[in-house]
Design an enzyme around this catalytic site. Sequence first.
Site, short mmCIF file in Angstrom:
data_model
loop_
_atom_site.label_atom_id
_atom_site.label_comp_id
_atom_site.label_asym_id
_atom_site.label_seq_id
_atom_site.Cartn_x
_atom_site.Cartn_y
_atom_site.Cartn_z
N LYS A 1 27.92 128.74 -68.28
CA LYS A 1 28.56 129.70 -67.29
C LYS A 1 29.40 130.63 -68.13
O LYS A 1 29.53 131.80 -67.57
CB LYS A 1 29.26 129.00 -65.98
N LYS B 1 16.57 124.74 -65.21
CA LYS B 1 16.74 124.02 -63.77
C LYS B 1 16.68 125.43 -62.75
O LYS B 1 17.14 126.36 -62.82
CB LYS B 1 18.00 123.25 -63.57
N LYS C 1 20.67 128.75 -58.04
CA LYS C 1 20.66 129.89 -57.07
C LYS C 1 21.28 131.31 -57.63
O LYS C 1 21.01 132.15 -57.09
CB LYS C 1 21.39 129.69 -55.83
P1 ATP Z 1 24.51 127.63 -59.65
O1 ATP Z 1 23.02 127.41 -60.26
O2 ATP Z 1 24.86 128.72 -59.08
O3 ATP Z 1 25.54 126.92 -60.32
P2 ATP Z 1 23.36 125.70 -58.05
O4 ATP Z 1 22.14 125.91 -57.47
O5 ATP Z 1 23.54 124.50 -58.99
O6 ATP Z 1 24.53 126.66 -58.33
P3 ATP Z 1 25.57 124.15 -56.65
O7 ATP Z 1 26.42 124.58 -55.49
O8 ATP Z 1 26.31 124.18 -57.78
O9 ATP Z 1 24.42 125.11 -56.94
O10 ATP Z 1 25.09 122.77 -56.40
C1 ATP Z 1 24.80 122.17 -55.13
C2 ATP Z 1 24.08 120.72 -55.25
O11 ATP Z 1 22.65 121.00 -55.71
C3 ATP Z 1 24.58 119.76 -56.48
O12 ATP Z 1 24.43 118.57 -56.18
C4 ATP Z 1 23.68 120.19 -57.64
O13 ATP Z 1 23.59 119.00 -58.66
C5 ATP Z 1 22.22 120.31 -57.05
N1 ATP Z 1 21.45 120.93 -57.37
C6 ATP Z 1 21.53 122.32 -57.92
N2 ATP Z 1 20.27 122.87 -58.73
C7 ATP Z 1 19.40 121.88 -58.64
C8 ATP Z 1 18.11 121.60 -59.27
N3 ATP Z 1 17.59 122.54 -59.68
N4 ATP Z 1 17.46 120.55 -58.77
C9 ATP Z 1 18.25 119.36 -58.25
N5 ATP Z 1 19.48 119.44 -57.83
C10 ATP Z 1 20.01 120.74 -57.95
#
Ligand code: ATP
Length: 330
Positions: free
Chosen positions: A112, A193, A196
């Site tokens: 990040k 991965k 968002k």
């Molecule tokens: P960012 O990408 O903005 O860091 P994020 O999409 O990873 O955000 P978080 O709020 O950090 O979202 O994560 C919320 C939950 O979703 C966490 O448990 C994280 O491990 C899970 N998660 C996020 N992305 C994935 C993915 N691609 N596949 C499975 N689980 C995910």
Amino acid sequence: MQPVVFSGIQPSGQITLGNYLGALKQFVSVQGDATGYYCVVDMHAITVAQEPKQLRERIFDLASLYLAVGLDPNQSTLFVQSDVKEHAELGWIMQCVAYMGELSRMTQFKEKTEGKDGVSAGLFTYPALMAADILLYQTNLVPVGDDQRQHLELTRDLALRFNTRFGETFTVPEVLLMKEGARIMSLDDPMKKMSKSNPNPASRIEMLDTPDEIRKKISRAVTDSGREVRYDPEQKAAVANLLVIYSAVSGQTIEEVIKQYEGRGYGDFKKGLAEAVVSHLEPIQQRFHEIRSSGHVIDVLHDGATRAREAAQKTIDKVKRNVGLGANRA
Ligand code: ATP
Ligand code: LTN
């Protein structure tokens, strides 16, 4: 006694199918057998810049989505992190237990901050606050996606270190990962991965995307060479990712899906996948819009914060006593 389950999601963008399949879906599936705490971690969200009005809206969006996917406020405690000030309090104490060295090894921090100026100190100490979130509730299990595994390891290390230094205080939690769905990949790049915060919206399916947006994104998703629908994460990572999504939203096994598309190409497969995603998300979206416009979620969050506070206060009192903080002699 039922295990205590805690998890949190940041209100930092539109919730994706990755968040749902890796995290949210697990929250719902353990609900009957656990004492669940599900948090909107808004203080984690402000480790990067957020626009205040938008942040407030996203807090309510995320809480409404918690309800729409099936979390029941009579069974689980839903609340906003900053409404329970014990998170900040224990967060500071955990910062004093964590070492700079171990925080610098966190891959999420490295990813990040790469090439960025003006990185906040909060982004660096973020895992100490995450540890506090979890440890406040004497949590046994933490359902998260695969990317959070390292943070969970650190949480365990901090809990053990604290217990050794100050006496038994915290339950040492374990991570709970989906067998499939713990790491949903981007539609435009199966090596990354689904996230968002990816600048390319076509890289992800958002929980509130319209059926047409979903169809368009899936039809443009990258596939691999060849035309056979086969599960081979090494050689055919893109198709393997689509198969995992298909299986998760349809309730069919991966083998069943493969069988269904035997002798048919990627085109048919993607069409089927799009319809499976659309029909899985439709009822969730409908419930979301009803809940979001009802105002009911404010009451749920107030009530949740009251319940969470009660549990959190017990832990923080114990922590302060064991560390020697404060003027109470108890
Ligand atoms: P960012 O990408 O903005 O860091 P994020 O999409 O990873 O955000 P978080 O709020 O950090 O979202 O994560 C919320 C939950 O979703 C966490 O448990 C994280 O491990 C899970 N998660 C996020 N992305 C994935 C993915 N691609 N596949 C499975 N689980 C995910
Ligand atoms: N760090 C997590 C969000 C998060 C969390 C938590 C997850 C904050 N506190 C406690 C589980 C338990 C993330 O970035 N996905």
